[in-house]
Design an enzyme around this catalytic site. Structure first.
Site, PDB file in Angstrom:
ATOM      1  N   HIS A   1     -11.470  26.689  -4.247  1.00 47.16           N
ATOM      2  CA  HIS A   1     -12.394  25.560  -4.170  1.00 47.16           C
ATOM      3  C   HIS A   1     -11.836  24.362  -4.924  1.00 47.16           C
ATOM      4  O   HIS A   1     -11.880  23.221  -4.435  1.00 47.16           O
ATOM      5  CB  HIS A   1     -13.760  25.950  -4.746  1.00 47.16           C
ATOM      6  CG  HIS A   1     -14.735  24.819  -4.779  1.00 47.16           C
ATOM      7  ND1 HIS A   1     -14.958  24.057  -5.908  1.00 47.16           N
ATOM      8  CD2 HIS A   1     -15.544  24.300  -3.819  1.00 47.16           C
ATOM      9  CE1 HIS A   1     -15.851  23.125  -5.640  1.00 47.16           C
ATOM     10  NE2 HIS A   1     -16.229  23.240  -4.381  1.00 47.16           N
TER      11      HIS A   1
ATOM     12  N   HIS B   1     -14.080  16.613   0.209  1.00 49.78           N
ATOM     13  CA  HIS B   1     -15.309  15.936  -0.180  1.00 49.78           C
ATOM     14  C   HIS B   1     -15.280  14.470   0.247  1.00 49.78           C
ATOM     15  O   HIS B   1     -14.246  13.932   0.608  1.00 49.78           O
ATOM     16  CB  HIS B   1     -15.515  16.013  -1.693  1.00 49.78           C
ATOM     17  CG  HIS B   1     -16.178  17.278  -2.129  1.00 49.78           C
ATOM     18  ND1 HIS B   1     -17.534  17.441  -2.134  1.00 49.78           N
ATOM     19  CD2 HIS B   1     -15.655  18.451  -2.558  1.00 49.78           C
ATOM     20  CE1 HIS B   1     -17.837  18.662  -2.555  1.00 49.78           C
ATOM     21  NE2 HIS B   1     -16.716  19.289  -2.823  1.00 49.78           N
TER      22      HIS B   1
ATOM     23  N   HIS C   1     -17.195  23.968   3.592  1.00 44.87           N
ATOM     24  CA  HIS C   1     -18.046  24.803   2.752  1.00 44.87           C
ATOM     25  C   HIS C   1     -18.692  25.932   3.555  1.00 44.87           C
ATOM     26  O   HIS C   1     -18.942  27.014   3.022  1.00 44.87           O
ATOM     27  CB  HIS C   1     -19.101  23.949   2.050  1.00 44.87           C
ATOM     28  CG  HIS C   1     -18.568  23.186   0.880  1.00 44.87           C
ATOM     29  ND1 HIS C   1     -18.002  21.943   1.001  1.00 44.87           N
ATOM     30  CD2 HIS C   1     -18.474  23.516  -0.439  1.00 44.87           C
ATOM     31  CE1 HIS C   1     -17.603  21.523  -0.200  1.00 44.87           C
ATOM     32  NE2 HIS C   1     -17.876  22.450  -1.086  1.00 44.87           N
TER      33      HIS C   1
ATOM     34  N   HIS D   1     -27.163  17.154  -2.774  1.00 42.42           N
ATOM     35  CA  HIS D   1     -26.100  18.105  -3.121  1.00 42.42           C
ATOM     36  C   HIS D   1     -25.501  17.814  -4.485  1.00 42.42           C
ATOM     37  O   HIS D   1     -25.385  18.689  -5.345  1.00 42.42           O
ATOM     38  CB  HIS D   1     -24.999  18.091  -2.052  1.00 42.42           C
ATOM     39  CG  HIS D   1     -23.685  18.622  -2.526  1.00 42.42           C
ATOM     40  ND1 HIS D   1     -22.645  17.787  -2.898  1.00 42.42           N
ATOM     41  CD2 HIS D   1     -23.242  19.880  -2.732  1.00 42.42           C
ATOM     42  CE1 HIS D   1     -21.625  18.531  -3.297  1.00 42.42           C
ATOM     43  NE2 HIS D   1     -21.952  19.802  -3.212  1.00 42.42           N
TER      44      HIS D   1
ATOM     45  N   HIS E   1     -25.800  19.929  -8.373  1.00 45.75           N
ATOM     46  CA  HIS E   1     -24.636  20.314  -9.182  1.00 45.75           C
ATOM     47  C   HIS E   1     -24.797  19.836 -10.624  1.00 45.75           C
ATOM     48  O   HIS E   1     -24.578  20.590 -11.578  1.00 45.75           O
ATOM     49  CB  HIS E   1     -23.358  19.726  -8.581  1.00 45.75           C
ATOM     50  CG  HIS E   1     -22.704  20.604  -7.571  1.00 45.75           C
ATOM     51  ND1 HIS E   1     -21.923  21.676  -7.910  1.00 45.75           N
ATOM     52  CD2 HIS E   1     -22.714  20.566  -6.218  1.00 45.75           C
ATOM     53  CE1 HIS E   1     -21.464  22.262  -6.817  1.00 45.75           C
ATOM     54  NE2 HIS E   1     -21.933  21.606  -5.767  1.00 45.75           N
TER      55      HIS E   1
ATOM     56  N   PHE F   1     -15.882  19.736 -10.251  1.00 42.50           N
ATOM     57  CA  PHE F   1     -15.208  20.403  -9.128  1.00 42.50           C
ATOM     58  C   PHE F   1     -14.322  21.558  -9.598  1.00 42.50           C
ATOM     59  O   PHE F   1     -14.276  22.617  -8.979  1.00 42.50           O
ATOM     60  CB  PHE F   1     -14.342  19.405  -8.360  1.00 42.50           C
ATOM     61  CG  PHE F   1     -15.103  18.535  -7.409  1.00 42.50           C
ATOM     62  CD1 PHE F   1     -16.300  18.947  -6.864  1.00 42.50           C
ATOM     63  CD2 PHE F   1     -14.605  17.292  -7.057  1.00 42.50           C
ATOM     64  CE1 PHE F   1     -17.005  18.147  -5.979  1.00 42.50           C
ATOM     65  CE2 PHE F   1     -15.298  16.479  -6.167  1.00 42.50           C
ATOM     66  CZ  PHE F   1     -16.499  16.912  -5.630  1.00 42.50           C
TER      67      PHE F   1
ATOM     68  N   HIS G   1     -24.978  26.118  -2.084  1.00 36.43           N
ATOM     69  CA  HIS G   1     -24.342  25.686  -0.842  1.00 36.43           C
ATOM     70  C   HIS G   1     -24.881  26.423   0.372  1.00 36.43           C
ATOM     71  O   HIS G   1     -24.765  25.915   1.504  1.00 36.43           O
ATOM     72  CB  HIS G   1     -22.824  25.807  -0.946  1.00 36.43           C
ATOM     73  CG  HIS G   1     -22.196  24.581  -1.526  1.00 36.43           C
ATOM     74  ND1 HIS G   1     -21.872  23.484  -0.768  1.00 36.43           N
ATOM     75  CD2 HIS G   1     -21.876  24.271  -2.806  1.00 36.43           C
ATOM     76  CE1 HIS G   1     -21.374  22.541  -1.545  1.00 36.43           C
ATOM     77  NE2 HIS G   1     -21.357  22.990  -2.788  1.00 36.43           N
TER      78      HIS G   1
END
Length: 542
Positions: free
Chosen positions: A111, A131, A140, A275, A279, A297, A310
């Site tokens: 990832h 992204h 994803h 989203h 996070h 990330f 996700h």
């Protein structure tokens, strides 16, 4: 001249990852990304996966009807038996050696590599970043699919399915969906001996706190009154990002990104918020590395909540396509469909996939989601709230006459304040197209800026105390620069805001100009930034 409505403090407006979404001028190459070679990986954060010495890389085989149809369930409805299986799966994953590409550590690295532009292509020095553009949803989906299949293989149970964290559900009926699920939060399951435990979670996530989809990264005492307001605001965020703010695929998926292009050109509405804010709400701002794990990330996939989070993002992709309107469809561009990725399958082999294989997940990937209500479709709509700035036609015309356009010749510096400006609409409407406000001239000059700004239409008195439940609300600018990895594009960016359905719902479609007010939200972090703002209205084809 700029019309100012000052509220507090000192800031200048710059944004990286935004709910209104941004885009940049890009080089159009017209070629899809081929699958990366893991040998061509370079990253200062240690993201590169280990060298692959396994079987010959194979194309992913789809339409495997021998697999049972797996049903992904909402995490707040899991029973003890399933949570025990869930924990067992992650325990087995954590026990795999680092030499195994399927291991917990290497799942996180994979990832990190894809999300921090670690893979490069020597032919033109392009880097692959999944992204801030149209690759986000499909990549994803594959990542969750293979992660799920690895866990199923370790359990020797092909029926195993990852649960999803139903954070968009603001129902007050127990068990609550908009809190951290029991599997991650209850003392019975959440302790250092649990495979679902993560030491770096924000204190904000402690139950009974409910999620804040417009999080400004601060924890406050959630009184009953505040929780009621948060539920309303969360519904409004969902409605704006899924319905009025994303009536067409370009706004929902984000800007196109091909081989030879520049990464990070424009996130879709859902990628930015909610989203991104989920996070940050989950990551720990007091961790050794700020906002690890979920807020960075590099570390986000090391918290098991990542996959539950996700799962809901993936589910909402399907919900978006089923919304009425007729223009919410998957991307059909061949460069998008033929873009390739590599993943470790359940047997530890690298397989090559194409985005086209991800679109019909029921037939190709053999999973679907439990059927649950999406309450925000009704409770988050403009019709559910009264206008915060009722005005007659003559009053709106007077407002337009007295509001200046942006001054594009000077740097615009403003501080924790509101800025109000007018933008002329095109004289001729285009059929089969969405009218979009594009605000440009924003340059990111660093990675430490944190703030949140709400946008309102025809509401010049909006301020830091104005609720986004007002029908005049039509978007949020949210800087989440800390999530960037090695590559932050240093180019001019644009914010894109859908106008057509919003103007119709406000009964304001007849006016020659729109009047826009930007308001810094309470609790955001002021930063001294400078920019030259521009604003125009264009049409995006369906």
């Amino acid at each position: 001249m700029i019309s100012w409505v000052v509220s507090r403090g000192l800031t200048t407006l710059v944004v990286s990852l935004v709910l209104l979404t941004f885009s940049c001028t890009r080089r159009v190459q017209g070629l899809p990304f081929p699958a990366p070679d893991f040998k061509n990986c370079n990253n200062s954060e240690g993201c590169c996966p280990p060298p692959y010495n396994g079987a010959l890389i194979q194309d992913f085989y789809v339409f495997d009807t021998t697999l049972p149809m797996r049903i992904r369930q909402p995490a707040h409805l899991l029973d003890d038996a399933y949570i025990a299986k869930y924990q067992r799966a992650y325990q087995l994953l954590r026990e795999l050696p680092d030499s195994d590409g399927r291991s917990w550590k290497n799942q996180g690295k994979l990832h990190c590599a894809y999300c921090n532009a670690a893979f490069y292509f020597p032919i033109d020095k392009s880097r692959l970043e999944i992204h801030y553009g149209w690759l986000f949803f499909a990549w994803h989906r594959f990542f969750l699919y293979f992660h799920e299949r690895i866990l199923a293989k370790l359990l020797d149970d092909d029926t195993f399915a990852l649960p999803f964290w139903n954070w968009d559900n603001q129902s007050t009926d127990p068990p609550l969906a908009n809190v951290l699920p029991y599997a991650f939060a209850n003392k019975k399951y959440q302790n250092k001996s649990s495979s679902l435990y993560d030491v770096n979670r924000n204190v904000c996530t402690k139950r009974p706190n409910i999620i804040d989809l417009q999080s400004t990264l601060e924890c406050v005492n959630q009184t009953a009154t505040l929780k009621a307001s948060l539920r309303e605001a969360n519904n409004r965020i969902m409605y704006n990002q899924m319905v009025t703010g994303a009536p067409i695929r370009r706004l929902f998926f984000g800007e196109s990104y091909e081989l030879g292009g520049v990464a990070g050109l424009g996130a879709g509405t859902m990628e930015a918020i909610p989203h991104g804010t989920v996070h940050f709400w989950t990551g720990n701002p007091k961790a050794t590395i700020e906002f690890a794990d979920m807020g960075i990330f590099r570390f986000s996939a090391y918290d098991p909540t990542f996959f539950a989070h996700h799962g809901n993002v993936d589910r909402l992709w399907e919900v978006w396509k089923a919304l009425p309107g007729g223009n919410r469809k998957d991307i059909t561009d061949s460069d998008y469909l033929n873009t390739e990725f590599l993943f470790y399958d359940e047997n530890g082999n690298l397989v090559k996939v194409k985005i086209s294989q991800a679109l019909n997940h029921i037939s190709t990937l053999r999973y679907k989601y439990a059927n649950i209500p999406n309450l925000w479709i009704h409770s988050g709509s403009d019709a559910a709230y009264k206008s915060c700035f009722p005005a007659s036609t003559s009053e709106i015309n007077k407002l337009i006459l007295n509001t200046h356009a942006l001054n594009t010749s000077n740097l615009n510096t403003f501080a924790n304040s509101t800025i109000t400006f007018s933008v002329q609409r095109p004289a001729k409407k285009q059929l089969h197209a969405e009218e979009v406000l594009v605000i440009g001239g924003v340059n990111v000059t660093g990675t430490e800026f944190k703030f949140l700004i709400n946008a309102f239409l025809y509401f010049p008195t909006a301020n830091v105390n104005t609720s986004i439940t007002c029908p005049q609300f039509f978007g949020v600018l949210s800087n989440t620069a800390l999530m960037f990895g090695d590559t932050v594009p240093d180019s001019k960016k644009e914010w894109r805001l859908a106008l057509t359905s919003k103007l119709q719902s406000l009964s304001m479609d007849q006016f020659s100009h729109v009047v826009v007010t930007l308001v810094e939200a309470t609790g955001s972090f002021p930063q001294f930034l400078q920019l030259k703002l521009t604003a125009k209205i264009v049409y995006f084809k369906y």
